[in-house]
Design a protein around this motif. Structure first.
Motif, mmCIF file in Angstrom:
data_model
loop_
_atom_site.group_PDB
_atom_site.id
_atom_site.type_symbol
_atom_site.label_atom_id
_atom_site.label_comp_id
_atom_site.label_asym_id
_atom_site.label_seq_id
_atom_site.Cartn_x
_atom_site.Cartn_y
_atom_site.Cartn_z
ATOM 1 N N GLY A 130 0.833 -1.190 0.000
ATOM 2 C CA GLY A 130 0.000 0.000 0.000
ATOM 3 C C GLY A 130 0.860 1.229 0.000
ATOM 4 O O GLY A 130 2.095 1.200 0.014
ATOM 5 N N ASP A 131 0.241 2.411 -0.061
ATOM 6 C CA ASP A 131 0.960 3.664 -0.054
ATOM 7 C C ASP A 131 1.628 3.872 1.289
ATOM 8 O O ASP A 131 1.236 3.340 2.301
ATOM 9 N N GLY A 132 2.638 4.750 1.306
ATOM 10 C CA GLY A 132 3.350 5.003 2.540
ATOM 11 C C GLY A 132 2.476 5.604 3.607
ATOM 12 O O GLY A 132 2.723 5.451 4.799
ATOM 13 N N ASP A 133 1.454 6.382 3.187
ATOM 14 C CA ASP A 133 0.575 7.014 4.184
ATOM 15 C C ASP A 133 -0.448 6.039 4.752
ATOM 16 O O ASP A 133 -1.100 6.345 5.728
ATOM 17 N N GLU A 134 -0.634 4.885 4.072
ATOM 18 C CA GLU A 134 -1.708 3.972 4.464
ATOM 19 C C GLU A 134 -1.296 3.200 5.701
ATOM 20 O O GLU A 134 -0.168 2.734 5.830
ATOM 21 N N ARG A 135 -2.228 3.048 6.614
ATOM 22 C CA ARG A 135 -1.944 2.343 7.860
ATOM 23 C C ARG A 135 -1.853 0.848 7.609
ATOM 24 O O ARG A 135 -2.628 0.286 6.841
ATOM 25 N N PRO A 136 -0.888 0.172 8.279
ATOM 26 C CA PRO A 136 -0.769 -1.288 8.080
ATOM 27 C C PRO A 136 -2.040 -2.035 8.410
ATOM 28 O O PRO A 136 -2.355 -3.044 7.786
ATOM 29 N N SER A 137 -2.805 -1.549 9.391
ATOM 30 C CA SER A 137 -4.043 -2.227 9.764
ATOM 31 C C SER A 137 -5.048 -2.205 8.622
ATOM 32 O O SER A 137 -5.788 -3.163 8.403
ATOM 33 N N ALA A 138 -5.065 -1.086 7.873
ATOM 34 C CA ALA A 138 -5.989 -0.992 6.735
ATOM 35 C C ALA A 138 -5.584 -1.961 5.640
ATOM 36 O O ALA A 138 -6.422 -2.611 5.015
ATOM 37 N N VAL A 139 -4.256 -2.069 5.401
ATOM 38 C CA VAL A 139 -3.759 -2.998 4.390
ATOM 39 C C VAL A 139 -4.089 -4.430 4.786
ATOM 40 O O VAL A 139 -4.559 -5.237 3.981
ATOM 41 N N ALA A 140 -3.844 -4.761 6.065
ATOM 42 C CA ALA A 140 -4.126 -6.116 6.540
ATOM 43 C C ALA A 140 -5.611 -6.430 6.465
ATOM 44 O O ALA A 140 -6.006 -7.534 6.097
ATOM 45 N N GLY A 141 -6.451 -5.449 6.800
ATOM 46 C CA GLY A 141 -7.896 -5.667 6.731
ATOM 47 C C GLY A 141 -8.364 -5.913 5.314
ATOM 48 O O GLY A 141 -9.217 -6.770 5.076
ATOM 49 N N ARG A 142 -7.789 -5.168 4.349
ATOM 50 C CA ARG A 142 -8.165 -5.362 2.952
ATOM 51 C C ARG A 142 -7.707 -6.727 2.458
ATOM 52 O O ARG A 142 -8.427 -7.407 1.721
ATOM 53 N N ALA A 143 -6.493 -7.141 2.846
ATOM 54 C CA ALA A 143 -5.990 -8.453 2.447
ATOM 55 C C ALA A 143 -6.863 -9.565 3.027
ATOM 56 O O ALA A 143 -7.171 -10.546 2.343
ATOM 57 N N PHE A 144 -7.279 -9.398 4.276
ATOM 58 C CA PHE A 144 -8.129 -10.407 4.920
ATOM 59 C C PHE A 144 -9.457 -10.524 4.182
ATOM 60 O O PHE A 144 -9.925 -11.632 3.897
ATOM 61 N N THR A 145 -10.074 -9.393 3.854
ATOM 62 C CA THR A 145 -11.350 -9.398 3.139
ATOM 63 C C THR A 145 -11.208 -10.046 1.758
ATOM 64 O O THR A 145 -12.065 -10.829 1.331
ATOM 65 N N LEU A 146 -10.111 -9.722 1.062
ATOM 66 C CA LEU A 146 -9.881 -10.296 -0.270
ATOM 67 C C LEU A 146 -9.723 -11.808 -0.197
ATOM 68 O O LEU A 146 -10.285 -12.549 -1.009
ATOM 69 N N ILE A 147 -8.980 -12.283 0.795
ATOM 70 C CA ILE A 147 -8.760 -13.724 0.944
ATOM 71 C C ILE A 147 -10.061 -14.437 1.276
ATOM 72 O O ILE A 147 -10.365 -15.495 0.717
ATOM 73 N N ILE A 148 -10.864 -13.859 2.171
ATOM 74 C CA ILE A 148 -12.151 -14.474 2.514
ATOM 75 C C ILE A 148 -13.057 -14.535 1.288
ATOM 76 O O ILE A 148 -13.762 -15.524 1.061
ATOM 77 N N GLY A 149 -13.026 -13.498 0.457
ATOM 78 C CA GLY A 149 -13.821 -13.507 -0.774
ATOM 79 C C GLY A 149 -13.397 -14.610 -1.713
ATOM 80 O O GLY A 149 -14.242 -15.318 -2.291
ATOM 81 N N GLN A 150 -12.083 -14.797 -1.880
ATOM 82 C CA GLN A 150 -11.591 -15.861 -2.743
ATOM 83 C C GLN A 150 -11.944 -17.236 -2.186
ATOM 84 O O GLN A 150 -12.320 -18.148 -2.933
ATOM 85 N N VAL A 151 -11.815 -17.384 -0.871
ATOM 86 C CA VAL A 151 -12.170 -18.654 -0.235
ATOM 87 C C VAL A 151 -13.653 -18.960 -0.447
ATOM 88 O O VAL A 151 -14.033 -20.100 -0.733
ATOM 89 N N ALA A 152 -14.514 -17.932 -0.318
ATOM 90 C CA ALA A 152 -15.952 -18.135 -0.480
ATOM 91 C C ALA A 152 -16.283 -18.610 -1.899
ATOM 92 O O ALA A 152 -17.117 -19.503 -2.093
ATOM 93 N N VAL A 153 -15.618 -18.007 -2.902
ATOM 94 C CA VAL A 153 -15.864 -18.403 -4.294
ATOM 95 C C VAL A 153 -15.500 -19.871 -4.512
ATOM 96 O O VAL A 153 -16.278 -20.654 -5.069
ATOM 97 N N LEU A 154 -14.306 -20.267 -4.053
ATOM 98 C CA LEU A 154 -13.885 -21.657 -4.255
ATOM 99 C C LEU A 154 -14.661 -22.614 -3.370
ATOM 100 O O LEU A 154 -14.886 -23.771 -3.750
ATOM 101 N N ASP A 155 -15.101 -22.155 -2.188
ATOM 102 C CA ASP A 155 -15.963 -22.997 -1.349
ATOM 103 C C ASP A 155 -17.223 -23.388 -2.103
ATOM 104 O O ASP A 155 -17.679 -24.537 -2.041
ATOM 105 N N LEU A 156 -17.814 -22.419 -2.806
ATOM 106 C CA LEU A 156 -19.030 -22.691 -3.568
ATOM 107 C C LEU A 156 -18.767 -23.716 -4.662
ATOM 108 O O LEU A 156 -19.525 -24.681 -4.832
ATOM 109 N N VAL A 157 -17.665 -23.538 -5.397
ATOM 110 C CA VAL A 157 -17.346 -24.467 -6.489
ATOM 111 C C VAL A 157 -17.104 -25.871 -5.949
ATOM 112 O O VAL A 157 -17.658 -26.859 -6.442
#
Length: 255
Positions: free
Chosen positions: A118-145
């Motif tokens: 992420g950008d230098g101004d972006e907080r690590p917690s925000a980056v980690a939260g976005r990564a967590f949400t993205l991973i859960i979304g990918q897991v949900a898609v493959l869970d369905l398949v």
């Protein structure tokens, strides 16, 4: 219910379905274990819990919607000379996603992880939260398949939905128990991670082929991967033994 508990046929069906669900769920566990590698330990545990809970909920929900699920196999249109159904489209899309994801992860492992935090101004917690949400979304898609593929395979192997639900619960419980050690093993051994990615790549190709009505026997794929895992385990054991020998003090009388 008492009749089911005392029925040998029901118990035999339960054991058979449980084993089958575990085998079909291996790719699900490997996918989740690979994805959570990028997360902190606490978030990785939470992601595994959410991912396998989604797998359990989706499988049980599909069992109680068997008529709708069977309807997914009805032809929508004819393409490439074969009948294409909703099930085929789900398998093709899921398989293509799995192939793309495994290929990108292989590229990142070989070339080095070039992901930006992420950008230098972006907080690590925000980056980690976005990564967590993205991973859960990918897991949900493959869970369905994986759930659609798993339940459609299981249909007809048991006469009672209670037996099928029990088999799914037991299988997901075993998958949850195995996901932690598997994730740790993959994290500690880069060659095991590449092996797991190769396995997911083959599973993705198999799903796409199945969607186009080209059926690759899963036993061949799983047998090949089981052999590869055995070789990897021997390599890990040999490497560990060499390290212990190097750390061992020299014997008496040796300069």
């Amino acid at each position: 219910m008492l009749a089911l508990i005392t029925s040998p046929e029901a118990w035999a069906a339960l054991v058979t379905l449980t084993v089958m669900e575990i085998v079909l769920g291996i790719d699900n566990v490997v996918f989740i274990s690979l994805l959570v590698q990028r997360l902190p330990q606490r978030q990785a545990l939470r992601a595994r819990q959410i991912g396998l809970s989604l797998a359990l909920v989706l499988r049980i929900a599909l069992l109680f919607a068997l008529s709708w699920l069977i309807g997914l196999q009805q032809s929508l249109f004819v393409g490439f000379g074969i009948d294409i159904s909703w099930r085929d489209l789900i398998l093709i899309a899921g398989g293509a996603f799995l192939v793309a994801k495994a290929t990108m992860e292989m590229h990142a492992a070989v070339e080095g992880d070039a992901e930006e935090d992420g950008d230098g101004d972006e907080r690590p917690s925000a980056v980690a939260g976005r990564a967590f949400t993205l991973i859960i979304g990918q897991v949900a898609v493959l869970d369905l398949v994986f759930s659609v593929d798993s339940i459609l395979t299981a249909i007809g192997m048991a006469e009672h939905i209670e037996v099928m639900v029990a088999a799914v619960i037991v299988a997901v419980g075993i998958m949850f128990w195995a996901s932690g050690p598997l994730s740790s093993f993959i994290a500690q051994h880069p060659t095991a991670k590449m092996l797991a990615l190769a396995f997911l790549l083959m599973v993705g190709v198999m799903l796409v082929a199945d969607g186009f009505d080209v059926h690759i026997p899963r036993g061949y794929v799983y047998a090949a991967m089981a052999f590869s895992v055995m070789v990897e385990m021997l390599n890990v054991a040999a490497a560990g033994r060499r390290q212990r020998r190097r750390r061992a003090p020299p014997g008496p009388g040796l300069d």
